[in-house]
Design a protein around this motif. Structure first.
Motif, short mmCIF file in Angstrom:
data_model
loop_
_atom_site.label_atom_id
_atom_site.label_comp_id
_atom_site.label_asym_id
_atom_site.label_seq_id
_atom_site.Cartn_x
_atom_site.Cartn_y
_atom_site.Cartn_z
N MET A 1 -29.25 27.55 72.56
CA MET A 1 -28.41 26.40 72.30
C MET A 1 -28.90 25.18 73.08
N LYS A 2 -29.25 25.39 74.36
CA LYS A 2 -29.71 24.28 75.18
C LYS A 2 -31.05 23.75 74.67
N ARG A 3 -31.88 24.66 74.14
CA ARG A 3 -33.18 24.25 73.65
C ARG A 3 -33.03 23.32 72.45
N SER A 4 -32.09 23.62 71.54
CA SER A 4 -31.90 22.78 70.36
C SER A 4 -31.31 21.42 70.75
N ILE A 5 -30.46 21.38 71.76
CA ILE A 5 -29.91 20.10 72.22
C ILE A 5 -31.02 19.26 72.84
N GLY A 6 -31.89 19.91 73.60
CA GLY A 6 -33.03 19.20 74.20
C GLY A 6 -33.98 18.65 73.15
N MET A 7 -34.25 19.44 72.10
CA MET A 7 -35.12 18.98 71.01
C MET A 7 -34.48 17.81 70.26
N ALA A 8 -33.18 17.90 70.03
CA ALA A 8 -32.48 16.83 69.32
C ALA A 8 -32.53 15.54 70.12
N LEU A 10 -34.88 14.71 72.26
CA LEU A 10 -36.26 14.22 72.21
C LEU A 10 -36.56 13.54 70.87
N VAL A 11 -36.08 14.11 69.79
CA VAL A 11 -36.28 13.52 68.48
C VAL A 11 -35.57 12.17 68.40
N ALA A 12 -34.36 12.10 68.90
CA ALA A 12 -33.61 10.85 68.89
C ALA A 12 -34.32 9.79 69.73
N ALA A 13 -34.85 10.18 70.87
CA ALA A 13 -35.58 9.24 71.72
C ALA A 13 -36.84 8.76 71.02
N GLY A 14 -37.53 9.66 70.33
CA GLY A 14 -38.73 9.27 69.59
C GLY A 14 -38.42 8.30 68.46
N ILE A 15 -37.35 8.55 67.75
CA ILE A 15 -36.96 7.65 66.66
C ILE A 15 -36.58 6.28 67.21
#
Length: 88
Positions: A1-8, A10-15
């Motif tokens: 669960m924490k891994r998916s929040i971290g990926m989300a 990172l994706v938001a920061a990249g966008i």
């Protein structure tokens, strides 16, 4: 669960970072040209085939080429017959 929040995140920061970078017009032009070059490299056949079509007779059959003339004549008669049947 924490891994998916971290990926989300990172994706938001990249966008967000890419939106900030693309807000500048010269950067948008650079990105457009880069994407066009990549498209030409990845799909070269799409752009080359339109220039190299193997059309030799292109709709104008030679008067002495009987088989080609017969094929053109049959094609025209098929469409006329189909139209006449549909109307009647």
């Amino acid at each position: 669960m924490k891994r998916s929040i971290g990926m989300a995140s990172l994706v938001a920061a990249g966008i967000g970072a890419s939106a900030m970078w693309l807000s500048n017009k010269p950067n948008r032009i650079k990105a457009e040209s880069l994407l066009r070059e990549w498209k030409r490299k990845v799909f070269p056949t799409v752009f080359e085939k339109s220039e190299q079509l193997p059309i030799h007779k292109g709709g104008h059959p030679h008067p002495h080429d009987l088989e080609d003339n017969k094929m053109v004549d049959e094609g025209a008669m098929y469409s006329v017959k189909f139209y006449n049947e549909k109307i009647q």
